[in-house]
Design a protein around this motif. Structure first.
Motif, PDB file in Angstrom:
ATOM      1  N   ASP A  39      12.699  41.474 -38.338  1.00 24.12           N
ATOM      2  CA  ASP A  39      12.410  42.457 -39.278  1.00 24.12           C
ATOM      3  C   ASP A  39      13.172  42.327 -40.749  1.00 24.12           C
ATOM      4  OD1 ASP A  39      15.297  43.853 -39.427  1.00 24.12           O
ATOM      5  OD2 ASP A  39      14.923  43.899 -37.347  1.00 24.12           O
ATOM      6  N   ASP A  40      12.843  43.090 -41.721  1.00 24.45           N
ATOM      7  CA  ASP A  40      13.665  42.699 -43.096  1.00 24.45           C
ATOM      8  C   ASP A  40      14.948  43.604 -43.208  1.00 24.45           C
ATOM      9  OD1 ASP A  40      12.152  44.737 -43.679  1.00 24.45           O
ATOM     10  OD2 ASP A  40      10.957  44.018 -45.551  1.00 24.45           O
ATOM     11  N   GLY A  41      15.491  44.508 -42.245  1.00 21.39           N
ATOM     12  CA  GLY A  41      16.010  45.374 -42.333  1.00 21.39           C
ATOM     13  C   GLY A  41      17.524  44.997 -42.817  1.00 21.39           C
ATOM     14  N   MET A  42      18.616  45.828 -42.384  1.00 19.82           N
ATOM     15  CA  MET A  42      20.022  45.599 -42.849  1.00 19.82           C
ATOM     16  C   MET A  42      20.556  44.588 -42.155  1.00 19.82           C
ATOM     17  SD  MET A  42      21.810  48.848 -41.088  1.00 19.82           S
ATOM     18  CE  MET A  42      20.612  49.885 -41.734  1.00 19.82           C
ATOM     19  N   GLY A  43      20.240  44.117 -40.795  1.00 21.85           N
ATOM     20  CA  GLY A  43      20.875  43.168 -40.010  1.00 21.85           C
ATOM     21  C   GLY A  43      22.164  43.533 -39.703  1.00 21.85           C
ATOM     22  N   PHE A  44      22.957  42.543 -39.087  1.00 23.06           N
ATOM     23  CA  PHE A  44      24.309  42.891 -38.538  1.00 23.06           C
ATOM     24  C   PHE A  44      24.881  41.664 -38.395  1.00 23.06           C
ATOM     25  CE2 PHE A  44      21.810  42.121 -34.815  1.00 23.06           C
ATOM     26  CZ  PHE A  44      22.604  41.740 -33.891  1.00 23.06           C
ATOM     27  N   GLU A  45      26.338  41.593 -38.375  1.00 24.07           N
ATOM     28  CA  GLU A  45      27.059  40.486 -38.281  1.00 24.07           C
ATOM     29  C   GLU A  45      27.224  39.958 -36.858  1.00 24.07           C
ATOM     30  OE1 GLU A  45      29.170  37.407 -38.510  1.00 24.07           O
ATOM     31  OE2 GLU A  45      29.340  38.610 -40.465  1.00 24.07           O
ATOM     32  N   PRO A  46      26.753  38.669 -36.583  1.00 26.09           N
ATOM     33  CA  PRO A  46      26.757  38.176 -35.161  1.00 26.09           C
ATOM     34  C   PRO A  46      28.191  38.027 -34.472  1.00 26.09           C
ATOM     35  CG  PRO A  46      25.737  36.670 -36.879  1.00 26.09           C
ATOM     36  CD  PRO A  46      26.383  37.666 -37.866  1.00 26.09           C
ATOM     37  N   ARG A  47      29.430  38.161 -35.404  1.00 26.43           N
ATOM     38  CA  ARG A  47      30.631  38.127 -34.678  1.00 26.43           C
ATOM     39  C   ARG A  47      30.932  39.517 -34.086  1.00 26.43           C
ATOM     40  NH1 ARG A  47      34.399  36.245 -39.585  1.00 26.43           N
ATOM     41  NH2 ARG A  47      32.844  37.574 -40.505  1.00 26.43           N
ATOM     42  N   THR A  77      16.753  40.680 -38.896  1.00 29.12           N
ATOM     43  CA  THR A  77      17.105  40.485 -37.639  1.00 29.12           C
ATOM     44  C   THR A  77      15.873  39.484 -37.038  1.00 29.12           C
ATOM     45  OG1 THR A  77      18.838  41.958 -37.298  1.00 29.12           O
ATOM     46  CG2 THR A  77      17.849  41.060 -35.330  1.00 29.12           C
ATOM     47  N   THR A  78      15.900  38.665 -36.379  1.00 26.46           N
ATOM     48  CA  THR A  78      14.890  37.800 -35.535  1.00 26.46           C
ATOM     49  C   THR A  78      15.296  37.786 -34.004  1.00 26.46           C
ATOM     50  OG1 THR A  78      14.107  36.845 -37.489  1.00 26.46           O
ATOM     51  CG2 THR A  78      13.448  36.005 -35.253  1.00 26.46           C
ATOM     52  N   VAL A  79      14.455  38.500 -33.310  1.00 25.20           N
ATOM     53  CA  VAL A  79      14.607  38.371 -31.802  1.00 25.20           C
ATOM     54  C   VAL A  79      13.561  37.497 -31.046  1.00 25.20           C
ATOM     55  CG1 VAL A  79      14.705  39.452 -29.532  1.00 25.20           C
ATOM     56  CG2 VAL A  79      15.522  40.648 -31.485  1.00 25.20           C
ATOM     57  N   THR A  89      14.535  32.237 -22.122  1.00 24.40           N
ATOM     58  CA  THR A  89      15.785  32.352 -23.003  1.00 24.40           C
ATOM     59  C   THR A  89      15.546  33.520 -23.888  1.00 24.40           C
ATOM     60  OG1 THR A  89      14.739  30.906 -24.288  1.00 24.40           O
ATOM     61  CG2 THR A  89      16.183  30.128 -22.525  1.00 24.40           C
ATOM     62  N   LEU A  90      16.673  34.127 -24.564  1.00 28.93           N
ATOM     63  CA  LEU A  90      16.500  34.904 -25.633  1.00 28.93           C
ATOM     64  C   LEU A  90      17.567  34.542 -26.571  1.00 28.93           C
ATOM     65  CD1 LEU A  90      15.540  38.490 -25.781  1.00 28.93           C
ATOM     66  CD2 LEU A  90      18.027  38.299 -26.671  1.00 28.93           C
ATOM     67  N   SER A  91      17.175  34.806 -27.918  1.00 23.32           N
ATOM     68  CA  SER A  91      17.964  34.368 -29.009  1.00 23.32           C
ATOM     69  C   SER A  91      18.046  35.345 -30.011  1.00 23.32           C
ATOM     70  CB  SER A  91      17.932  32.898 -29.685  1.00 23.32           C
ATOM     71  OG  SER A  91      16.405  32.892 -30.167  1.00 23.32           O
ATOM     72  N   VAL A  92      18.954  35.822 -30.764  1.00 25.44           N
ATOM     73  CA  VAL A  92      19.060  36.770 -31.690  1.00 25.44           C
ATOM     74  C   VAL A  92      19.735  36.255 -33.020  1.00 25.44           C
ATOM     75  CG1 VAL A  92      19.704  38.905 -32.374  1.00 25.44           C
ATOM     76  CG2 VAL A  92      19.222  38.556 -30.213  1.00 25.44           C
ATOM     77  N   GLU A  93      19.051  36.028 -34.231  1.00 25.97           N
ATOM     78  CA  GLU A  93      19.408  35.976 -35.644  1.00 25.97           C
ATOM     79  C   GLU A  93      19.472  36.878 -36.449  1.00 25.97           C
ATOM     80  OE1 GLU A  93      17.555  32.404 -37.184  1.00 25.97           O
ATOM     81  OE2 GLU A  93      17.798  31.197 -35.372  1.00 25.97           O
ATOM     82  N   SER A  94      20.879  37.351 -37.057  1.00 25.71           N
ATOM     83  CA  SER A  94      20.927  38.203 -37.984  1.00 25.71           C
ATOM     84  C   SER A  94      21.852  38.132 -38.872  1.00 25.71           C
ATOM     85  CB  SER A  94      21.025  39.478 -37.146  1.00 25.71           C
ATOM     86  OG  SER A  94      21.201  40.727 -38.000  1.00 25.71           O
ATOM     87  N   ALA A  95      22.030  38.765 -40.036  1.00 23.68           N
ATOM     88  CA  ALA A  95      23.139  38.606 -41.068  1.00 23.68           C
ATOM     89  C   ALA A  95      23.202  40.110 -41.908  1.00 23.68           C
ATOM     90  CB  ALA A  95      23.060  37.541 -41.558  1.00 23.68           C
ATOM     91  N   PRO A  96      24.044  40.517 -42.139  1.00 18.44           N
ATOM     92  CA  PRO A  96      23.844  41.595 -42.896  1.00 18.44           C
ATOM     93  C   PRO A  96      23.196  41.513 -44.309  1.00 18.44           C
ATOM     94  CG  PRO A  96      26.260  41.195 -42.376  1.00 18.44           C
ATOM     95  CD  PRO A  96      25.545  39.870 -42.071  1.00 18.44           C
ATOM     96  N   GLY A  97      22.208  42.224 -44.391  1.00 13.07           N
ATOM     97  CA  GLY A  97      21.382  42.469 -45.473  1.00 13.07           C
ATOM     98  C   GLY A  97      20.237  41.245 -45.393  1.00 13.07           C
ATOM     99  N   LYS A  98      20.115  40.495 -44.364  1.00 12.18           N
ATOM    100  CA  LYS A  98      19.338  39.292 -44.177  1.00 12.18           C
ATOM    101  C   LYS A  98      18.226  39.947 -43.056  1.00 12.18           C
ATOM    102  CE  LYS A  98      21.227  36.773 -47.112  1.00 12.18           C
ATOM    103  NZ  LYS A  98      20.602  36.376 -48.238  1.00 12.18           N
TER     104      LYS A  98
END
Length: 381
Positions: free
Chosen positions: A329-337, A372-374, A361-370
């Motif tokens: 998604d191209d949403g708000m994302g979140f801080e991985p920490r 999220t990809t699951v 396996t499952l991985s999640v990549e996200s960043a604020p404003g960037k």
């Protein structure tokens, strides 16, 4: 493939063993038809299961290509020799079915048929189906050949065992339906007990917070934090109960079609654009398909309800013997920490549990404003 006629105890035994290997009704029907065609060396075979209106609820064929079957059109209904097989429930052995006065209503795209052998599959007085064979494959002399009394006897033996196989398959499916019903009842009780208790506690805590808000704001704040925790626990209980059920659509339509249908509904229901793309997917073990669907649903829910995304893309592709699912998604994302805190809110823990539970396996990549990809990968079978 050889067209030599199959006969004798060995051929009958092979046919009966083939029927006994399957438990699903549809698989049993297909096996009966293929076994009968091979046993009697016929060009065409079909089996019709009656409905409650004098026609066929199911109709399985062997010897007809997919293109031919598509051109033939809808299932045969209440007409001709086929309907007579259901109504009269007796053996029909004809030198040329086209000359029979009941021969009518056959679609123009239907294969040309001559010699014909049909008989009912019965369990006591109940007609469970009608089995048809056409065009015996053998040299013809003076317009002769056709199906013999020996063929009729062999098919009769096959039909008797087909009735047993169909009865077993029906009992199996009924047992599975009852198991599902019992499981739904169990979950309903669990859901009522667990969630009702949480909601009762939540209500009392909220009332306490309301009473304290004026005279002791500090304690009221603590009570409100407890309300939030109880609400989250209730949501977890609800999710744990609901996700145990495997959707019927997944059994009937397969993973790709089920995902496509659900995503089309979501695309219409939300302002965000939701897309689905797939390539090279083959059938996977049932547990892996269910896990992929559940993770896709959870990730889609998060993206559409919490991320503020304008677009969500779901991709399901083949990866070796298994599959790779990606929800971006191209949403708000979140801080991985802060993923531990977000994990409770976004259901990441349950998604990881589902993936690991089927060897994936499952991985999640996200960043604020960037956004999220699951991604979830399963090994296949």
């Amino acid at each position: 493939m050889s067209h030599r006629p199959s006969s004798g105890l060995a051929a009958v035994s092979t046919a009966l063993l083939a029927m006994s290997r399957h438990l699903e009704v549809r698989d049993v029907l297909k096996t009966i038809v293929a076994s009968a065609r091979d046993l009697l060396d016929a060009e065409y075979a079909a089996l019709g299961v009656p409905d409650d209106h004098g026609g066929f609820a199911q109709f399985v064929v062997d010897g007809v290509s997919d293109a031919q079957w598509k051109a033939i059109g809808p299932l045969p209904r209440q007409h001709g020799i086929l309907a007579a097989m259901l109504q009269e429930a007796k053996v029909e052995r004809l030198a040329d079915v086209r000359k029979d006065p009941r021969f009518e209503g056959w679609p123009s795209a239907h294969p040309d048929m001559s010699d014909f052998l049909g008989l009912p599959i019965k369990d006591g007085d109940e007609v469970m189906g009608a089995l048809f064979l056409a065009n015996k494959r053998c040299p013809r002399q003076d317009g002769g050949c056709g199906f013999t009394e020996e063929d009729e006897e062999l098919l009769g033996i096959l039909a008797q065992h087909a009735a047993i196989a169909l009865t077993n398959a029906r009992l199996y499916e009924r047992s599975r339906e009852l198991t599902i019903a019992e499981e739904r009842s169990r979950l309903a009780h669990e859901l009522h007990d667990a969630v009702s208790q949480k909601l009762f506690s939540l209500r009392l805590t909220a009332q306490a917070a309301a009473a304290l808000v004026d005279r002791d704001p500090g304690r009221a704040k603590g009570e409100l934090q407890q309300v939030a925790e109880l609400a989250a626990e209730a949501a977890d209980e609800l999710r744990a109960a609901v996700v145990e059920l495997r959707p019927a659509a997944l059994d009937e339509d397969g993973l790709v079609n089920t995902l496509r249908t659900q995503i089309q509904v979501l695309d219409r229901a939300h302002t965000a654009k939701v897309t689905f793309d797939t390539c090279g997917i083959k059938a996977l073990p049932a547990a892996q398909e269910e896990a992929l669907l559940r993770v896709a649903q959870e990730a889609l829910h998060n993206a559409l309800r919490h991320s503020g995304a304008d677009r969500v893309d779901v991709v399901l592709v083949r990866r070796g013997q298994g599959a790779l699912l990606s929800v971006t998604d191209d949403g708000m994302g979140f801080e991985p920490r802060t993923v531990r805190r977000a994990g409770r809110h976004l259901g990441l823990v349950s998604m990881r549990d589902r993936a690991s539970g089927v060897g994936g396996t499952l991985s999640v990549e996200s960043a604020p404003g960037k956004g999220t990809t699951v991604e979830m990968e399963v090994p296949g079978g």
